[in-house]
Design an enzyme around this catalytic site. Structure first.
Site, PDB file in Angstrom:
ATOM      1  N   ALA A 175       0.827  -1.212   0.000  1.00 50.08           N
ATOM      2  CA  ALA A 175       0.000   0.000   0.000  1.00 50.08           C
ATOM      3  C   ALA A 175       0.859   1.258   0.000  1.00 50.08           C
ATOM      4  CB  ALA A 175      -0.918   0.000   1.222  1.00 50.08           C
ATOM      5  N   GLU A 189     -14.971  -4.775  -4.084  1.00 53.86           N
ATOM      6  CA  GLU A 189     -14.498  -6.074  -4.579  1.00 53.86           C
ATOM      7  C   GLU A 189     -15.185  -7.239  -3.865  1.00 53.86           C
ATOM      8  OE1 GLU A 189     -11.946  -6.884  -7.165  1.00 53.86           O
ATOM      9  OE2 GLU A 189     -13.356  -8.501  -6.797  1.00 53.86           O
ATOM     10  N   ASP A 228     -29.730 -13.485  -4.104  1.00 51.07           N
ATOM     11  CA  ASP A 228     -28.347 -13.092  -3.805  1.00 51.07           C
ATOM     12  C   ASP A 228     -27.481 -13.144  -5.074  1.00 51.07           C
ATOM     13  OD1 ASP A 228     -26.001 -12.805  -1.786  1.00 51.07           O
ATOM     14  OD2 ASP A 228     -25.490 -14.605  -2.913  1.00 51.07           O
ATOM     15  N   LYS A 267     -25.563  -9.970  -7.329  1.00 48.73           N
ATOM     16  CA  LYS A 267     -24.173  -9.994  -7.791  1.00 48.73           C
ATOM     17  C   LYS A 267     -24.102  -9.888  -9.313  1.00 48.73           C
ATOM     18  CE  LYS A 267     -22.940 -12.834  -3.800  1.00 48.73           C
ATOM     19  NZ  LYS A 267     -22.875 -14.219  -3.317  1.00 48.73           N
ATOM     20  N   GLY A 299     -17.247 -16.295   3.518  1.00 49.43           N
ATOM     21  CA  GLY A 299     -16.418 -16.642   4.671  1.00 49.43           C
ATOM     22  C   GLY A 299     -15.580 -15.440   5.062  1.00 49.43           C
TER      23      GLY A 299
HETATM   24  N1  LIG Z   1     -20.180 -13.317   5.636  1.00 51.86           N
HETATM   25  C1  LIG Z   1     -19.724 -13.475   4.407  1.00 51.86           C
HETATM   26  O1  LIG Z   1     -19.152 -14.495   4.052  1.00 51.86           O
HETATM   27  C2  LIG Z   1     -19.899 -12.355   3.405  1.00 51.86           C
HETATM   28  C3  LIG Z   1     -19.359 -12.514   2.119  1.00 51.86           C
HETATM   29  C4  LIG Z   1     -19.467 -11.476   1.197  1.00 51.86           C
HETATM   30  C5  LIG Z   1     -20.137 -10.322   1.552  1.00 51.86           C
HETATM   31  N2  LIG Z   1     -20.676 -10.213   2.792  1.00 51.86           N
HETATM   32  C6  LIG Z   1     -21.366  -8.970   3.133  1.00 51.86           C
HETATM   33  O2  LIG Z   1     -20.647  -8.317   4.166  1.00 51.86           O
HETATM   34  C7  LIG Z   1     -21.544  -7.605   4.996  1.00 51.86           C
HETATM   35  C8  LIG Z   1     -21.356  -8.046   6.448  1.00 51.86           C
HETATM   36  O3  LIG Z   1     -21.621  -9.420   6.543  1.00 51.86           O
HETATM   37  P1  LIG Z   1     -21.259 -10.248   7.884  1.00 51.86           P
HETATM   38  O4  LIG Z   1     -21.436 -11.675   7.513  1.00 51.86           O
HETATM   39  O5  LIG Z   1     -19.965  -9.802   8.443  1.00 51.86           O
HETATM   40  O6  LIG Z   1     -22.468  -9.798   8.842  1.00 51.86           O
HETATM   41  P2  LIG Z   1     -22.583 -10.001  10.426  1.00 51.86           P
HETATM   42  O7  LIG Z   1     -21.662 -11.062  10.914  1.00 51.86           O
HETATM   43  O8  LIG Z   1     -24.028 -10.098  10.725  1.00 51.86           O
HETATM   44  O9  LIG Z   1     -22.039  -8.608  11.026  1.00 51.86           O
HETATM   45  C9  LIG Z   1     -22.745  -7.428  10.907  1.00 51.86           C
HETATM   46  C10 LIG Z   1     -22.134  -6.388  11.833  1.00 51.86           C
HETATM   47  O10 LIG Z   1     -22.780  -5.150  11.608  1.00 51.86           O
HETATM   48  C11 LIG Z   1     -23.297  -4.644  12.834  1.00 51.86           C
HETATM   49  N3  LIG Z   1     -24.526  -3.936  12.549  1.00 51.86           N
HETATM   50  C12 LIG Z   1     -25.608  -4.391  11.861  1.00 51.86           C
HETATM   51  N4  LIG Z   1     -26.546  -3.444  11.790  1.00 51.86           N
HETATM   52  C13 LIG Z   1     -26.056  -2.375  12.444  1.00 51.86           C
HETATM   53  C14 LIG Z   1     -26.561  -1.085  12.729  1.00 51.86           C
HETATM   54  N5  LIG Z   1     -27.779  -0.715  12.345  1.00 51.86           N
HETATM   55  N6  LIG Z   1     -25.784  -0.232  13.420  1.00 51.86           N
HETATM   56  C15 LIG Z   1     -24.557  -0.592  13.846  1.00 51.86           C
HETATM   57  N7  LIG Z   1     -24.010  -1.816  13.602  1.00 51.86           N
HETATM   58  C16 LIG Z   1     -24.762  -2.682  12.915  1.00 51.86           C
HETATM   59  C17 LIG Z   1     -23.510  -5.877  13.696  1.00 51.86           C
HETATM   60  O11 LIG Z   1     -23.492  -5.497  15.048  1.00 51.86           O
HETATM   61  P3  LIG Z   1     -24.183  -6.457  16.155  1.00 51.86           P
HETATM   62  O12 LIG Z   1     -23.519  -7.784  16.045  1.00 51.86           O
HETATM   63  O13 LIG Z   1     -23.891  -5.788  17.426  1.00 51.86           O
HETATM   64  O14 LIG Z   1     -25.639  -6.532  15.810  1.00 51.86           O
HETATM   65  C18 LIG Z   1     -22.276  -6.704  13.300  1.00 51.86           C
HETATM   66  O15 LIG Z   1     -21.143  -6.213  13.992  1.00 51.86           O
HETATM   67  C19 LIG Z   1     -22.945  -7.855   4.419  1.00 51.86           C
HETATM   68  O16 LIG Z   1     -23.275  -6.823   3.538  1.00 51.86           O
HETATM   69  C20 LIG Z   1     -22.765  -9.149   3.661  1.00 51.86           C
HETATM   70  O17 LIG Z   1     -23.679  -9.299   2.590  1.00 51.86           O
HETATM   71  C21 LIG Z   1     -20.563 -11.193   3.733  1.00 51.86           C
END
Ligand SMILES: NC(=O)c1ccc[n+]([C@@H]2O[C@H](COP(=O)([O-])OP(=O)(O)OC[C@H]3O[C@@H](n4cnc5c(N)ncnc54)[C@H](OP(=O)(O)O)[C@@H]3O)[C@@H](O)[C@H]2O)c1
Length: 424
Positions: free
Chosen positions: A34, A126, A198, A202, A299
């Site tokens: 970076a 990405e 979903d 994409k 993941g």
């Molecule tokens: N997981 C995957 O493999 C993956 C892959 C590609 C893309 N994504 C994308 O990445 C994003 C996150 O996914 P994730 O799996 O990491 O979700 P996650 O584990 O449910 O984590 C979401 C986080 O956001 C916080 N949050 C949610 N709503 C909020 C609000 N209104 N105010 C403040 N904090 C808030 C939650 O806090 P609390 O826990 O305190 O509620 C938690 O820390 C999503 O858009 C998902 O589509 C995920």
């Protein structure tokens, strides 16, 4: 001395925690690439007790603590959802902060608005398509000299896991879904995945980069995988196919077709060999020919790998335009109407097992200009019924849908015939 780039993370869940840990674990290589130290200044969560205990960053509950902090250079949105995430993006960009997200659902609706609001402020996304596979950069930068002829993607690992398990182990859809949930591949509410939505989110993101088309999910054909059964798997297997949920983009003249649905595709094609929870994407460019991308589509670590690549790109001051073009790619491009999409088709028709049944079915298909290519009959366990499995020569959506409608009026038909498109 390296400069420091401060990042605020909104959402420190599965992906957010993995990003924090990745930045720590690979700090040296990241700062070398970076030309900057990328530092997470703070994170936002709703409930601190849920945060991974290895994550040692200052936490707050207030999103404005990040958006209004003048020292934060990049806002990283990893909370998911549509409306609030879009508000966060707008405010970050108005405050001239770079914006990075993994949120495909929000981008499916707001990518063009964001590109416009951003002006020249960098946006990275990405991780929004196919997790760890760098498909956005491949399409936007690596293939930027090509006209994109077509894209075929397995973009949802949950569906691919279920279909692979059904094919390999002879289990039904519900059993495989339960197993996917047990292993953490599927959410407790798996609707977005198994409905094809979903993958559609994409696909339309990829199509924006490939063609500059501004489609919404409701503009395109989307079908999920929940109706697939072992009869369909049997037929596919008999004729050298495998069933996949494919996201398809094709350009023909001034029309682009975009669709997500189950497909029978040859087992020998590279995309047919993408199995289990993995993702795979084939992109055909007019000069490069077919290129193929394979890897983990979800993941914590794979997704964090993609997110951090965006942070590095921004830290280098080398960002591309968000969707990869500075003026419209092609004028006059329009979405192909679903009714005129052409394909070969597979039909599963459960019928009363009596003389003359097949004649009535072929007559209806014939009336709609559809001819049968291959046909198998399977006896039903419940007496008096049989299941006809057939594939057709090339036809189009209007004809096949009309034929299915007409078949439903016959009193020998047990329930609505199920159709899968055959991709060749
Ligand atoms: N997981 C995957 O493999 C993956 C892959 C590609 C893309 N994504 C994308 O990445 C994003 C996150 O996914 P994730 O799996 O990491 O979700 P996650 O584990 O449910 O984590 C979401 C986080 O956001 C916080 N949050 C949610 N709503 C909020 C609000 N209104 N105010 C403040 N904090 C808030 C939650 O806090 P609390 O826990 O305190 O509620 C938690 O820390 C999503 O858009 C998902 O589509 C995920």
């Amino acid at each position: 001395m390296n400069k420091t780039i401060n990042v605020g993370i909104i959402g420190v869940g599965v992906v957010g925690s993995a990003v924090v840990l990745l930045l720590e674990q690979n700090r040296e290589v990241i700062s070398a690439r970076a030309g900057a130290n990328i530092v997470i200044k703070k994170g936002v969560v709703r409930d601190r007790s849920k945060t991974d205990e290895r994550v040692k960053i200052p936490l707050t509950n207030d999103i404005n603590d990040i958006l209004d902090d003048d020292e934060i250079d990049i806002v990283l949105e990893l909370m998911g959802g549509i409306d609030l995430a879009y508000e966060v993006a707008q405010k970050a960009l108005k405050n001239k902060k770079a914006f990075v997200t993994a949120n495909k659902a929000m981008l499916a609706y707001h990518r063009y608005d964001l590109q416009q609001i951003a002006n020249n402020t960098p946006i990275g996304f990405e991780a929004s398509v196919a997790g760890g596979i760098p498909i956005i950069k491949a399409l936007r930068d690596g293939l930027s000299a090509n006209h994109i002829i077509g894209i075929r993607g397995i973009l949802n690992g949950t569906c691919n896991y279920i279909l692979t398990k059904m094919a390999n182990e002879g289990l039904n859809f519900d059993e495989c879904l339960k197993e996917a949930q047990k292993l953490g591949y599927a959410e407790s509410n798996p609707t977005l995945d198994i409905s094809g939505m979903d993958s559609a989110h994409k696909l339309i993101i990829l199509a924006s980069i490939a063609y500059g088309v501004n489609a919404l999910p409701e503009d395109i054909l989307i079908e999920g995988i929940s109706k697939i059964n072992q009869d369909d798997i049997f037929f596919a297997n008999e004729f050298g196919y495998i069933i996949k949920l494919l996201a398809i983009a094709k350009k023909n003249g001034d029309e682009v077709e975009l669709r997500v649905h189950p497909v029978m595709v040859s087992k020998n094609e590279m995309i047919g060999k993408v199995s289990g929870v993995m993702n795979g994407i084939s992109v055909i460019g007019d000069k490069v020919g077919e290129t193929m991308y394979y890897g983990a589509g979800a993941g914590g670590n794979p997704t964090a790998s993609a997110v951090v690549s965006d942070l590095i790109e921004i830290a280098r001051n080398s960002s591309s335009p968000m969707l990869g073009f500075r003026k419209p790619l092609e004028s006059g491009l329009k979405l192909k109407p679903i009714a005129s999409i052409e394909s070969r088709y597979y039909l599963r028709i459960k019928v009363i097992d009596k003389a003359g049944t097949l004649a009535q079915i072929t007559s209806i298909l014939g009336d709609n200009g559809i001819s049968i290519k291959m046909l198998l009959q399977r006896e039903s366990n419940d007496t008096g019924f049989a299941t006809l499995l057939l594939s057709t020569h090339k036809s189009n959506e209007l004809s096949i849908q009309k034929a299915i409608e007409n078949l439903c009026t016959l009193n020998i038909i047990y329930d609505k015939p199920y159709m899968i498109r055959i991709e060749e």
